[in-house]
Design a protein around this motif. Sequence first.
Motif, PDB file in Angstrom:
ATOM      1  N   TYR A  13       0.845  -1.206   0.000  1.00  0.00           N
ATOM      2  CA  TYR A  13       0.000   0.000   0.000  1.00  0.00           C
ATOM      3  C   TYR A  13       0.873   1.247   0.000  1.00  0.00           C
ATOM      4  CZ  TYR A  13      -4.333  -2.632   0.790  1.00  0.00           C
ATOM      5  OH  TYR A  13      -5.408  -3.472   0.641  1.00  0.00           O
ATOM      6  N   ASN A  15       1.148   3.525   1.997  1.00  0.00           N
ATOM      7  CA  ASN A  15       1.793   3.823   3.293  1.00  0.00           C
ATOM      8  C   ASN A  15       2.956   2.879   3.595  1.00  0.00           C
ATOM      9  OD1 ASN A  15       0.450   1.460   3.811  1.00  0.00           O
ATOM     10  ND2 ASN A  15      -0.852   2.278   5.435  1.00  0.00           N
ATOM     11  N   ILE A  17       2.863  -0.422   3.819  1.00  0.00           N
ATOM     12  CA  ILE A  17       2.503  -1.737   4.384  1.00  0.00           C
ATOM     13  C   ILE A  17       2.495  -2.795   3.289  1.00  0.00           C
ATOM     14  CG2 ILE A  17       0.583  -3.092   5.366  1.00  0.00           C
ATOM     15  CD1 ILE A  17       0.006  -0.819   7.215  1.00  0.00           C
ATOM     16  N   ALA A  19       1.009  -5.801   2.405  1.00  0.00           N
ATOM     17  CA  ALA A  19      -0.138  -6.631   2.811  1.00  0.00           C
ATOM     18  C   ALA A  19      -0.045  -8.031   2.236  1.00  0.00           C
ATOM     19  CB  ALA A  19      -1.434  -5.963   2.380  1.00  0.00           C
ATOM     20  N   PRO A  38      -5.872 -14.458  10.722  1.00  0.00           N
ATOM     21  CA  PRO A  38      -6.256 -13.425  11.696  1.00  0.00           C
ATOM     22  C   PRO A  38      -6.490 -12.074  11.022  1.00  0.00           C
ATOM     23  CG  PRO A  38      -3.904 -13.831  11.817  1.00  0.00           C
ATOM     24  CD  PRO A  38      -4.463 -14.830  10.843  1.00  0.00           C
ATOM     25  N   ASN A  39      -6.999 -11.117  11.786  1.00  0.00           N
ATOM     26  CA  ASN A  39      -7.158  -9.770  11.253  1.00  0.00           C
ATOM     27  C   ASN A  39      -5.817  -9.241  10.778  1.00  0.00           C
ATOM     28  OD1 ASN A  39      -9.865  -9.570  11.805  1.00  0.00           O
ATOM     29  ND2 ASN A  39      -9.514  -8.849  13.897  1.00  0.00           N
ATOM     30  N   GLY A  40      -5.849  -8.581   9.644  1.00  0.00           N
ATOM     31  CA  GLY A  40      -4.619  -7.968   9.132  1.00  0.00           C
ATOM     32  C   GLY A  40      -3.749  -8.927   8.339  1.00  0.00           C
ATOM     33  N   ALA A  41      -4.222 -10.172   8.136  1.00  0.00           N
ATOM     34  CA  ALA A  41      -3.407 -11.180   7.442  1.00  0.00           C
ATOM     35  C   ALA A  41      -3.238 -10.872   5.955  1.00  0.00           C
ATOM     36  CB  ALA A  41      -4.046 -12.560   7.605  1.00  0.00           C
ATOM     37  N   GLY A  42      -4.237 -10.195   5.376  1.00  0.00           N
ATOM     38  CA  GLY A  42      -4.170  -9.886   3.944  1.00  0.00           C
ATOM     39  C   GLY A  42      -5.322 -10.472   3.136  1.00  0.00           C
ATOM     40  N   LYS A  43      -6.310 -11.062   3.817  1.00  0.00           N
ATOM     41  CA  LYS A  43      -7.421 -11.727   3.122  1.00  0.00           C
ATOM     42  C   LYS A  43      -8.234 -10.739   2.278  1.00  0.00           C
ATOM     43  CE  LYS A  43      -9.318 -13.152   7.046  1.00  0.00           C
ATOM     44  NZ  LYS A  43      -8.433 -12.484   8.019  1.00  0.00           N
ATOM     45  N   THR A  44      -8.612  -9.632   2.899  1.00  0.00           N
ATOM     46  CA  THR A  44      -9.454  -8.661   2.188  1.00  0.00           C
ATOM     47  C   THR A  44      -8.688  -8.014   1.036  1.00  0.00           C
ATOM     48  OG1 THR A  44     -10.734  -8.297   4.178  1.00  0.00           O
ATOM     49  CG2 THR A  44     -10.874  -6.580   2.504  1.00  0.00           C
ATOM     50  N   THR A  45      -7.409  -7.805   1.238  1.00  0.00           N
ATOM     51  CA  THR A  45      -6.576  -7.264   0.151  1.00  0.00           C
ATOM     52  C   THR A  45      -6.583  -8.230  -1.025  1.00  0.00           C
ATOM     53  OG1 THR A  45      -5.165  -6.094   1.725  1.00  0.00           O
ATOM     54  CG2 THR A  45      -4.231  -6.527  -0.456  1.00  0.00           C
TER      55      THR A  45
HETATM   56  P1  ADP Z   1      -7.529  -9.095   6.585  1.00  0.00           P
HETATM   57  O1  ADP Z   1      -8.641  -8.998   5.601  1.00  0.00           O
HETATM   58  O2  ADP Z   1      -6.884 -10.436   6.612  1.00  0.00           O
HETATM   59  O3  ADP Z   1      -7.932  -8.634   7.961  1.00  0.00           O
HETATM   60  P2  ADP Z   1      -6.352  -6.845   5.160  1.00  0.00           P
HETATM   61  O4  ADP Z   1      -6.130  -7.269   3.770  1.00  0.00           O
HETATM   62  O5  ADP Z   1      -7.553  -5.996   5.457  1.00  0.00           O
HETATM   63  O6  ADP Z   1      -6.336  -8.113   6.112  1.00  0.00           O
HETATM   64  O7  ADP Z   1      -5.075  -6.045   5.667  1.00  0.00           O
HETATM   65  C1  ADP Z   1      -3.731  -6.473   5.458  1.00  0.00           C
HETATM   66  C2  ADP Z   1      -2.776  -5.360   5.883  1.00  0.00           C
HETATM   67  O8  ADP Z   1      -2.879  -4.257   4.977  1.00  0.00           O
HETATM   68  C3  ADP Z   1      -3.071  -4.788   7.258  1.00  0.00           C
HETATM   69  O9  ADP Z   1      -1.836  -4.466   7.864  1.00  0.00           O
HETATM   70  C4  ADP Z   1      -3.865  -3.529   6.971  1.00  0.00           C
HETATM   71  O10 ADP Z   1      -3.679  -2.575   7.986  1.00  0.00           O
HETATM   72  C5  ADP Z   1      -3.245  -3.071   5.658  1.00  0.00           C
HETATM   73  N1  ADP Z   1      -4.217  -2.350   4.817  1.00  0.00           N
HETATM   74  C6  ADP Z   1      -5.410  -2.813   4.372  1.00  0.00           C
HETATM   75  N2  ADP Z   1      -6.019  -1.888   3.583  1.00  0.00           N
HETATM   76  C7  ADP Z   1      -5.192  -0.824   3.523  1.00  0.00           C
HETATM   77  C8  ADP Z   1      -5.241   0.453   2.847  1.00  0.00           C
HETATM   78  N3  ADP Z   1      -6.274   0.798   2.084  1.00  0.00           N
HETATM   79  N4  ADP Z   1      -4.194   1.291   3.017  1.00  0.00           N
HETATM   80  C9  ADP Z   1      -3.146   0.932   3.780  1.00  0.00           C
HETATM   81  N5  ADP Z   1      -3.015  -0.239   4.423  1.00  0.00           N
HETATM   82  C10 ADP Z   1      -4.021  -1.109   4.311  1.00  0.00           C
END
Ligand code: ADP
Length: 307
Positions: A13, A15, A17, A19, A38-45
């Motif tokens: 990203y 910033n 990170i 992901a 877990p939360n923050g693993a990268g699933k939603t990304t």
């Molecule tokens: P999950 O769905 O497994 O909880 P995410 O894919 O939401 O994980 O997040 C993976 C990492 O990317 C986390 O550290 C999160 O803070 C970061 N992240 C997710 N979306 C953004 C974004 N739009 N900008 C910056 N960092 C992001």
Amino acid sequence: MDALTIRNLTKTYANGIRALKGIDLSVEEGDFYALLGPNGAGKTTAIGIISSLVNKTGGTVGIFGHDIDKELEAAKACLGIVPQEVNLNLWETVGNTVANQAGYYGLSGALRQERVEKYLRALRLWDRRDDNARSLSGGMKRRLMIARALVHEPRLLILDEPTAGVDIEIRRSMWDFLREINEAGTTIILTTHYLEEAESLCRNIAIIDGGRIIEDARMSEVLRRLHREVFVLSLKRELTEAPVLRGFETRLRPDCELEVEKGPETDMNELFRQLRDRGIEVASLRNKANRLEEMFMHLVERKGGDA
Ligand code: ADP
């Protein structure tokens, strides 16, 4: 044929990170597949990239053989997505929410009406077709998002945390519905942080943590490994090599320690009998959580923290 093929997928990203740090996944047509982590693993990304809402940094994604960089429309036609966040137009009626989506995929006339009715009935929302989405309960909103994702009858359905915050009764009826459409031929991938959900529904599972796939196996295999226990024995005398013990896996560790892994079919008496036969004396013993167990303990803590 693969419903989904992901190769060396990365996402950094703006910033900084990272992901996703290079993930590979293959999901076969007809599979019911869990992406757990877990939360923050990268699933939603990962799901954001598959559904082309998030730009990837590197790697490739194919949906039924259509590369999203080269054949985006064909890829999209095969895909239905149910996002984690409610992203409905709350001022739209339930019926129009699904009909508009059908229109977006080029369905019109009688076919469009037929599909809208079919999926609103299947998700028990037909009676609410003239109400605004705003008036629906949380569980109904989620069902409406599923009906919307299915109206063009995609071959691959991806659901991001479909039952988060949904009460147990609705969760079970949603599971039944997902099983039915999977049996009818739709490939399903879901993300979850409930092991129970993955266990109940899915044949295969990938576990993602810190942007990497740390497990990718059949569900039954993961559960089998989860039920293996690992002990660390502190020995009275150093060994030069790990002893071969029937029914146990052994590994030497530094400082006179021996790691022993046991499945549910063996017991500790048997372990000590075999050690005694070899003249190996044990000073103390401790339990070591295996990697999967640690992962799930971590998930349970997070889940507790969320509640
Ligand atoms: P999950 O769905 O497994 O909880 P995410 O894919 O939401 O994980 O997040 C993976 C990492 O990317 C986390 O550290 C999160 O803070 C970061 N992240 C997710 N979306 C953004 C974004 N739009 N900008 C910056 N960092 C992001």
